[in-house]
Structures are given as C-alpha cells and as structure tokens.
Scaffold this active site. Structure first.
Site, PDB file in Angstrom:
ATOM      1  N   HIS A  96       0.843  -1.195   0.000  1.00 51.79           N
ATOM      2  CA  HIS A  96       0.000   0.000   0.000  1.00 51.79           C
ATOM      3  C   HIS A  96       0.873   1.239   0.000  1.00 51.79           C
ATOM      4  O   HIS A  96       1.993   1.221   0.505  1.00 51.79           O
ATOM      5  CB  HIS A  96      -0.952   0.021   1.196  1.00 51.79           C
ATOM      6  CG  HIS A  96      -0.274  -0.097   2.521  1.00 51.79           C
ATOM      7  ND1 HIS A  96       0.154  -1.303   3.038  1.00 51.79           N
ATOM      8  CD2 HIS A  96       0.085   0.835   3.430  1.00 51.79           C
ATOM      9  CE1 HIS A  96       0.713  -1.111   4.218  1.00 51.79           C
ATOM     10  NE2 HIS A  96       0.706   0.184   4.469  1.00 51.79           N
ATOM     11  N   HIS A  98       0.833   5.231   1.149  1.00 53.56           N
ATOM     12  CA  HIS A  98       0.163   6.270   1.928  1.00 53.56           C
ATOM     13  C   HIS A  98       0.186   7.577   1.139  1.00 53.56           C
ATOM     14  O   HIS A  98       1.251   8.003   0.689  1.00 53.56           O
ATOM     15  CB  HIS A  98       0.907   6.525   3.240  1.00 53.56           C
ATOM     16  CG  HIS A  98       0.929   5.366   4.191  1.00 53.56           C
ATOM     17  ND1 HIS A  98       0.077   5.281   5.271  1.00 53.56           N
ATOM     18  CD2 HIS A  98       1.699   4.257   4.245  1.00 53.56           C
ATOM     19  CE1 HIS A  98       0.334   4.161   5.938  1.00 53.56           C
ATOM     20  NE2 HIS A  98       1.315   3.520   5.337  1.00 53.56           N
TER      21      HIS A  98
END
Ligand code: 5GP
Ligand code: ZN
Length: 129
Positions: A96, A98
């Site tokens: 992922h 941010h």
C-alpha cells in the site's frame, strides 16, 4: 485473507474514494492528517517491491487521481510513502502507498505529523466522492 484483500473484495467496510480493475484507494482508519488515503493493489503482494510494473502504473495513476480529489481540502503538499518491512514500520503486509496531505499552520510552518488525528471519516469521505 488479509484485511486489505477483504476491503478490495468488499468483504470489509472502508471509505473507498477511488477504484479501477487493479487498484482501490480508501481512507486510512487512523489518519495522520485530514484526507490520509491508502492506495492499494487489489491483488495481494507483500509490499511495493513485489508489485509488477504494469500494476504499479495503475497505482501511480490512482495516486494522481486521489491527490487531485484531496485538493478539496486545500493541502499545501503531500507525503507519498510506502513502508517495506516491519522494521520500516510496515504493519499490514499487503502492499500500500500512503497519500498524506500536509497542511501549514497560521504562521506558514508545516504542521508536524506522526500521531493519528481525530477526524470524522464520514465527513472526509463525503467531501471526496
Ligand atoms: P503500514 O504501517 O503498514 O504502512 O500502514 C498500515 C496503515 O493501514 C495504517 O496507517 C493503519 O491506520 C491502516 N489500517 C490498518 N487497518 C486498517 C483497516 O482495517 N482499515 C483501514 N481503512 N485502514 C487500516
Ligand atoms: Zn492481502
């Protein structure tokens, strides 16, 4: 199945602000700033280094869409970061990125960040979709 796989498959709730066939972007449950969003490949890869380049292209496109949406909050900049490995602070072992909007205070200094802020996610979500 990991939590981000469940969110990608809509088996777990999240405030989804953008998605296409390969990626999904949703609000971080413990935001470091107003609008903190996670951009995530729908398929499970342990970290960003494991993501194939064609999917990484979609991640990049999604980051740009998300940043454009986040401009509704008039941020002064963004931190776009991905932690790789627990020693680097990675907690969720599903790749992922941010996207953390940054804001300045009244004196023009960047507001420091590090601790999650208290913000109504529902309200943030409504401003983005
Ligand atoms: P990491 O430390 O692995 O780079 O970041 C994981 C991020 O995922 C953290 O910022 C954390 O707040 C967020 N997070 C963890 N669990 C959930 C969840 O169930 N839903 C959402 N939306 N975010 C989560
Ligand atoms: Zn996963």
């Amino acid at each position: 199945m990991c939590i981000f796989c469940k969110i990608a498959k809509k088996e777990e709730k999240a405030y989804v602000v953008y998605e296409n066939d390969n990626v999904i972007a949703f609000l971080d449950i413990n935001p470091l700033s107003k609008g903190h969003t996670l951009v995530v490949p729908k398929d499970h890869y342990e970290n960003i280094l494991e993501v194939p380049s064609d999917i990484a292209k979609d991640l990049h496109e999604a980051i740009k869409v998300v940043c454009e949406k986040l401009k509704v909050f008039s941020p002064d900049g963004f931190n776009i970061v991905s932690n790789v490995g627990s020693k680097a602070g990675q907690v969720i072992m599903h790749a992922h990125i941010h996207v953390i909007p940054r804001y300045k205070d009244e004196e023009g200094k960047p507001i420091s960040f590090g601790k999650p802020i208290k913000v109504d996610l529902e309200e943030v979500y409504k401003a983005l979709v």
